[in-house]
Design an enzyme around this catalytic site. Structure first.
Site, PDB file in Angstrom:
ATOM      1  N   ASP A  67       0.813  -1.218   0.000  1.00 53.15           N
ATOM      2  CA  ASP A  67       0.000   0.000   0.000  1.00 53.15           C
ATOM      3  C   ASP A  67       0.850   1.273   0.000  1.00 53.15           C
ATOM      4  OD1 ASP A  67       0.894  -0.404   2.631  1.00 53.15           O
ATOM      5  OD2 ASP A  67      -1.077  -1.090   3.301  1.00 53.15           O
ATOM      6  N   ASN A 134      -7.315  -3.316  14.273  1.00 49.86           N
ATOM      7  CA  ASN A 134      -8.712  -3.608  13.935  1.00 49.86           C
ATOM      8  C   ASN A 134      -8.837  -4.812  12.981  1.00 49.86           C
ATOM      9  OD1 ASN A 134      -7.902  -2.630  11.458  1.00 49.86           O
ATOM     10  ND2 ASN A 134      -9.283  -0.862  11.411  1.00 49.86           N
ATOM     11  N   HIS A 136      -7.179  -5.254  10.093  1.00 51.86           N
ATOM     12  CA  HIS A 136      -6.955  -5.031   8.653  1.00 51.86           C
ATOM     13  C   HIS A 136      -5.674  -5.707   8.178  1.00 51.86           C
ATOM     14  CE1 HIS A 136      -4.725  -0.909   9.343  1.00 51.86           C
ATOM     15  NE2 HIS A 136      -3.863  -1.894   9.337  1.00 51.86           N
ATOM     16  N   GLU A 141      -9.740  -2.358   5.382  1.00 54.81           N
ATOM     17  CA  GLU A 141     -10.349  -2.125   6.678  1.00 54.81           C
ATOM     18  C   GLU A 141     -11.555  -3.052   6.875  1.00 54.81           C
ATOM     19  OE1 GLU A 141      -8.569  -0.485   8.595  1.00 54.81           O
ATOM     20  OE2 GLU A 141      -8.292   1.634   8.111  1.00 54.81           O
TER      21      GLU A 141
HETATM   22  P1  PGA Z   1       2.118  -1.742  12.338  1.00 52.57           P
HETATM   23  O1  PGA Z   1       0.966  -1.814  11.275  1.00 52.57           O
HETATM   24  O2  PGA Z   1       3.156  -2.710  11.889  1.00 52.57           O
HETATM   25  O3  PGA Z   1       2.623  -0.327  12.285  1.00 52.57           O
HETATM   26  O4  PGA Z   1       1.523  -2.118  13.654  1.00 52.57           O
HETATM   27  C1  PGA Z   1       0.511  -3.071  10.880  1.00 52.57           C
HETATM   28  C2  PGA Z   1      -0.644  -2.899   9.940  1.00 52.57           C
HETATM   29  O5  PGA Z   1      -1.397  -1.930  10.095  1.00 52.57           O
HETATM   30  O6  PGA Z   1      -0.818  -3.760   9.060  1.00 52.57           O
END
Ligand code: PGA
Length: 242
Positions: A67, A134, A136, A141
């Site tokens: 992304d 959450n 994702h 999301e």
């Molecule tokens: P993070 O993000 O490694 O910064 O916790 C993980 C994600 O949102 O996939």
């Protein structure tokens, strides 16, 4: 789903690097799906260390990132392209022509279409994932259709807050509210998936992903349907598992 639980974040990074490096050695022209965020930083450090010490070459490796924030130029120090250069690519012998990430400026619809075509033609051998608090994966999301492909999405408030806490100097207003992300369908097309998670703030999402029902309310739960997934957790991320 194969689940590996280790003591802490550093051990999780080493465990992930073992899988990653074995795959690169077995196939020097491997197509890697790569991720950003705080989670893979330790893994990327291990890969850089291995490159310096053992010279594992990336010159024929291709990479495809999950992304990118909408509207940020690649030179912006909070763009995911910049993150990948700083944390990984500039330390390796990878050819930057083989590095792919969504183009988040200009004609977004056209850029997403091209990225989907690229993923379709090239295919990803090994996809690295983190998980959002959450649930994702990528920036898919809760509520995202499992058929979704690369497109522009609106980030949920919880994701914007997570990102502000970790990046953008804590400035909520500075965090882009939209991003371009590979869809769940693109992710599920990878031949093999390694998901890394660390910390208590991931424990609930991890439990849902592994022990819960498969539901779009928790996007990572779709991974139960994939034939070759390894989940690497530290004790805190695994703390709610049965
Ligand atoms: P993070 O993000 O490694 O910064 O916790 C993980 C994600 O949102 O996939």
């Amino acid at each position: 789903m194969k689940v590996i639980i280790v003591e802490n974040y550093d051990e999780a990074s080493v465990e992930a690097s073992k899988i990653m490096l074995a795959a690169i050695k077995a196939n020097p022209s491997i197509h890697l799906g790569l991720a950003t965020g705080t989670t893979p930083v330790g893994l990327y450090k291990e890969m850089v260390k291995d490159f310096k010490e053992n010279g594992t070459s990336y010159k024929d490796v291709k990479s495809f990132n999950l992304d990118e924030y909408s509207g940020l130029p690649k030179t912006h120090d909070q763009s995911y392209y910049y993150f990948m250069i700083e944390n990984l690519f500039k330390h390796l012998d990878i050819n930057l022509d083989n590095v792919h990430i969504q183009e988040s400026q200009g004609n977004i619809e056209e850029n997403c279409k091209k990225y989907n075509e690229l993923l379709e033609t090239e295919g990803v051998d090994l996809q690295l994932l983190g998980i959002g608090s959450n649930g994702h994966i990528g920036f898919n999301e809760p509520g995202t259709s499992f058929d979704a492909v690369t497109r522009e999405i609106a980030l949920h408030d919880s994701t914007v807050a997570d990102n502000a806490r970790l990046f953008f100097d804590g400035d909520l207003d500075a965090v882009p509210k939209k991003a371009l992300t590979q869809g769940i369908k693109n992710i599920m097309n990878a031949k093999e998936i390694v998901l890394l998670a660390s910390g208590t703030n991931k424990a609930k999402a991890v439990k849902g992903m592994i022990e819960g029902e498969i539901t779009t309310d928790l996007p990572a739960s779709v991974l139960q349907n994939h034939p070759n997934v390894t989940v690497i957790l530290d004790k805190e991320a695994a703390s709610l598992l049965k």
